[in-house]
Design an enzyme around this catalytic site. Structure first.
Site: not given
Ligand code: PLP
Length: 397
Positions: A190-194
């Site tokens: 997901q966008t806010y992960k790595h």
């Protein structure tokens, strides 16, 4: 006398780096469904699965639509069913509780310590008290507990460990990758992960029957032989008849977006940790701020940073959010009475039975979190750290 930072940070906290244009070819092909393949071509998703399996060092990898779906699939593939106790962290994200609920399990929460890791004494006590057979271990905000001791406790009591590695993709404990300790691990893209494909996730394991059940659950129809990092076909003998199709497949576009990012991941971990160190050093100059201790045995991925203000009241914590925001710094606080944005607590989820975790709640009451996107430069990080210190001084009487 502390230096006063430039008065306001003007950059965004949610901006990500551009996506490599390798995905354009997938778009132009129009073949976006993972099984929409010509002849013997492997396809983007199968290639990504094989590449992630090799990078992770697991035997099998399944790509899915999200890490929340991977968690739910993992629990169902292990046969978690109505009324089964599933232990999990007292502080984690809503999708973790939702996965337990969706599988029919009953979440029992284990406390955390001041460094945001699972309290292993509480874990041992709750395994004994509830006769639990499953632990959904959520490495919250990227913090790994003592994995050697955790596995000793769980192995001795035959508790199956499912690792939620949404925030520890790329992290290590004693040199071993997060996700390679338990029976199965779930990762988020997901966008806010790595890695950033908007939404997406992986499930990895060394268990052929487990991954066969997970593959059918993910919605493979009878096309499971077209997977890139799955087991031999005989592992599907029962799974193909037993498991429901939950339509949680990853598509070719997301896989095409992720493959070049996987190639750059090790470098990005170094870049995240450089940013994390700059902010941490800045925060450590302010006496009221307590940063989270990182154990020497852990290789952390500093994609976000947490700190505590143990002497602050709730009113001061609220004031700090406002003062920091006025300086352009977007902080999250875990002590609010109401869930807000991505931040909620075990008290907010009515689908989990109320539980008494006073020590955990005390820690959450003065805990703050901040994203560290790679779009921040190290100079931005120094300025942001100094601005937080300024805000803390302003709020302190
Ligand atoms: C983000 C996150 C999840 C959920 O990941 P999605 O891919 O958004 O479903 C689960 N657990 C933790 C700890 C997370 O940070």
């Amino acid at each position: 006398m502390e230096a006063v930072a430039a008065r306001k940070y003007t950059g965004p906290f949610t901006q990500q780096e551009p996506i490599p244009d390798a995905a354009v070819a997938a778009l132009q092909s129009g073949r976006l469904h993972r099984y929409n393949l010509i002849g013997e071509e492997a396809g983007e998703v199968a290639q990504l699965e094989a590449e992630y399996r090799d990078w992770q060092g697991s035997s099998y990898c399944l790509a899915v639509t999200s890490s929340g779906q991977a968690l739910q699939i993992a629990l169902r593939a292990y046969g978690v069913s109505a009324g089964d106790t599933v232990l999990t962290n007292g502080s984690t994200l809503a999708p973790v509780h939702a996965a337990i609920k969706a599988a029919g399990g009953k979440a029992i929460l284990v406390g955390i310590d001041v460094n945001l890791r699972l309290d292993l004494d509480d874990l041992a006590a709750k395994i004994a008290r509830f006769g639990a057979r499953f632990l959904l271990l959520s490495h919250v905000r990227g913090h790994l507990c003592d994995m050697e001791r955790l596995m000793q406790i769980c192995d001795a009591t035959e508790v199956t460990v499912i690792e939620d590695c949404a925030r520890t993709l790329g992290a290590r404990w004693d040199g071993k990758r997060s996700g390679n300790f338990g029976k199965v691990a779930c990762f988020s893209t997901q966008t806010y992960k790595h890695m950033n494909s908007g939404e997406g996730g992986f499930l990895t394991t060394d268990d052929p029957e487990l991954v066969a059940r997970a593959t059918i659950l993910s919605g493979s129809y009878m096309l499971y032989a077209r997977h890139g990092a799955g087991p031999a076909e005989d592992a599907f003998d029962d799974a193909r008849y037993d498991m429901p199709n939950c339509s949680a497949r990853m598509d070719a576009l997301r896989a095409a977006i992720l493959r070049p990012q996987l190639a750059g991941l090790e470098q990005n971990i170094i870049r995240w940790n450089a940013r994390d160190t700059v902010v941490e050093k800045a925060l450590q100059r302010q006496r009221q701020i307590v940063t989270i201790t990182l154990p020497a045995r852990e290789v952390h991925v500093g994609s976000s940073i947490q700190f505590r203000l143990p002497d602050f009241t709730a009113a001061q914590c609220r004031a700090l959010l406002a003062v920091a925001l006025a300086r352009g710094v977007a902080l999250k606080w875990f002590g609010a009475a109401q869930p807000l944005g991505f931040t909620s607590s075990h008290h907010s989820w009515r689908y989990t039975a109320p539980q008494n975790l006073p020590a955990t709640d005390r820690i959450l009451a003065t805990l703050f979190d901040m994203r560290l996107p790679l779009s921040f430069s190290e100079a931005d990080c120094a300025q942001i750290g100094a601005l937080i210190c300024d805000a803390v001084r302003e709020v302190t009487p």
